[in-house]
Design an enzyme around this catalytic site. Sequence first.
Site, PDB file in Angstrom:
ATOM      1  N   LYS A 193     -47.157  52.667  30.032  1.00  0.00           N
ATOM      2  CA  LYS A 193     -48.003  51.733  30.764  1.00  0.00           C
ATOM      3  C   LYS A 193     -47.112  50.614  31.314  1.00  0.00           C
ATOM      4  O   LYS A 193     -46.707  49.720  30.574  1.00  0.00           O
ATOM      5  CB  LYS A 193     -49.088  51.161  29.847  1.00  0.00           C
ATOM      6  CG  LYS A 193     -50.160  50.330  30.584  1.00  0.00           C
ATOM      7  CD  LYS A 193     -49.732  48.890  30.716  1.00  0.00           C
ATOM      8  CE  LYS A 193     -50.730  48.077  31.539  1.00  0.00           C
ATOM      9  NZ  LYS A 193     -50.173  46.797  32.000  1.00  0.00           N
TER      10      LYS A 193
ATOM     11  N   GLU B 285     -41.152  43.851  20.867  1.00  0.00           N
ATOM     12  CA  GLU B 285     -40.094  42.897  21.222  1.00  0.00           C
ATOM     13  C   GLU B 285     -40.785  41.843  22.065  1.00  0.00           C
ATOM     14  O   GLU B 285     -41.245  42.121  23.162  1.00  0.00           O
ATOM     15  CB  GLU B 285     -38.973  43.591  21.988  1.00  0.00           C
ATOM     16  CG  GLU B 285     -37.739  42.705  22.181  1.00  0.00           C
ATOM     17  CD  GLU B 285     -37.662  42.072  23.552  1.00  0.00           C
ATOM     18  OE1 GLU B 285     -37.924  40.848  23.649  1.00  0.00           O
ATOM     19  OE2 GLU B 285     -37.349  42.776  24.508  1.00  0.00           O
TER      20      GLU B 285
ATOM     21  N   CYS C  37     -36.000  37.739  28.587  1.00  0.00           N
ATOM     22  CA  CYS C  37     -36.430  37.339  27.244  1.00  0.00           C
ATOM     23  C   CYS C  37     -35.307  36.666  26.463  1.00  0.00           C
ATOM     24  O   CYS C  37     -35.555  35.829  25.597  1.00  0.00           O
ATOM     25  CB  CYS C  37     -36.969  38.541  26.475  1.00  0.00           C
ATOM     26  SG  CYS C  37     -35.820  39.921  26.396  1.00  0.00           S
TER      27      CYS C  37
ATOM     28  N   GLU D  71     -41.723  29.511  25.922  1.00  0.00           N
ATOM     29  CA  GLU D  71     -40.995  30.406  26.807  1.00  0.00           C
ATOM     30  C   GLU D  71     -41.514  30.237  28.232  1.00  0.00           C
ATOM     31  O   GLU D  71     -42.678  30.519  28.515  1.00  0.00           O
ATOM     32  CB  GLU D  71     -41.158  31.856  26.355  1.00  0.00           C
ATOM     33  CG  GLU D  71     -40.305  32.820  27.147  1.00  0.00           C
ATOM     34  CD  GLU D  71     -40.382  34.240  26.621  1.00  0.00           C
ATOM     35  OE1 GLU D  71     -39.345  34.920  26.613  1.00  0.00           O
ATOM     36  OE2 GLU D  71     -41.490  34.664  26.226  1.00  0.00           O
TER      37      GLU D  71
END
Length: 497
Positions: free
Chosen positions: A191, A267, A302, A401
């Site tokens: 996906k 993750e 990331c 973030e």
Amino acid sequence: MSKSSLAYWQEKAEKLTIEGRAYINGGYQDAAAGQTFDCISPIDGRHLVKVSACESADADNAVVAARQAFEQGKWRGLAPAKRKLVLQNFADLVEQHGEELALLETLDMGKPISDSVHVDIQGALRSLRWTAEAIDKIYDEIAPSADDELGMVTHEPVGVVAAIVPWNFPLVMACWKLAPALATGNSVILKPSEKSPLTAIKLAALATEAGIPDGVFNVLPGFGHTIGKALALHNDVDTLVFTGSTAVAKQLFVYAGQSNMKRVWTEAGGKSPNIVFADAPDLDKAAQAAAAAICFNQGEVCTAGSRLLVESSIKEEFVGKVAKAMKHWQPGNPLDPETNVGAIVDQSQQSRVLGFIEQAKSQGGSLKQGGNSVSPVENGFYIEPTMFDNIANHMDIAQQEIFGPVLSVISFDTMEEAIAIANDSEYGLAAGIWTSNLSKAHRVAKALRAGSVWVNQWDGGDMTAPFGGFKQSGNGRDKSLHAFSKYTEVKATWIKF
């Protein structure tokens, strides 16, 4: 016409045929309900293609195909050496279609074409080839037992794997998941993010051409709250692997508990500290690396080095060096091979990043560089690489973030203070250390709560190094032999003679 010219890639883009349908059981098809969504390029706002918006019925169809393929054993029943050859053929086809895949990646999410060609495509190839080569080199175990017994420990494919991957490195992240999942004999449903689904959709046809049987590899584009949720709740999905935000990762664990207790490997987010001590071996190289760590891929990484921790005695000098280095990172047309900073993935992400910049100003941050939206291409979404000085670690800009090219500079006086600041985060994905003192490097590396620690560099390692995080940066590991454990069950078989 030279491949190093803007005109070459613009012409190639004009001639490109883009597929937007789902891929189930060896063929492209519309979503069961016929729904689509528009795929818009962040480069200039152009409409690329209508993409199938898959939902629960599509999840059911893909899972049935994947389960049947698994139970029939037409993939998992192959000898590992034969699966290896198919995966190597798959990698060769990805390489042959490399320019097309790179162009899809750039048009879809805005990264510079030079990065798509030299970083993303090459990273996908390394993942596929290294994993394929490893699969027939891994042995099972014989347990120590009495003379009249035989104890065997075997690793068997888990079954149907659903992989949900992010929009920032669509192709590489997909290959990090699907390569070990396929190598170990599983069926996979991929996906991709609705923000960047195009390379995944193309990849599916290449898998079939390579010899991967129908039903073994399927691609379901769509939204997280529909098809992503449907896969996470599906009682016939055995394992769910995910790269993305921490908030979504947490929700996936909930869905697993509400359904069949499927294994969930994630993750998730990061707020990685890059620690520069006064005894760094080369401050100029450290500054260049600090700039690249936040500017590369528009900061949509990331492991972006978004918190720059600098020893107080060199802070003024070092911040000046970083500011100088960041001037070489400027937004431009992503189709121009000379561009090193591309477009932000979409307007909502651009607004989010600009919101953090304004918030940092209001909270007392000192803007040293950038901070504005720019328009190197009309109707696109671009932000100047931005640096703030005099940031306290408790500020939102240092804790959340951002996923954009925004750097926070934080000062420290001692090694112990640097460690405390670095670890003062809900995340623990990566960290960097710059020092000439070997003992200090070891002490700090051991003390940092992060899955990857890089000394006198940023973003080190290769396919042999496991990748993943501590704390709310997730669990499990991608890359290396450690990744294989996510896709296998361990079985003990004890035989009495």
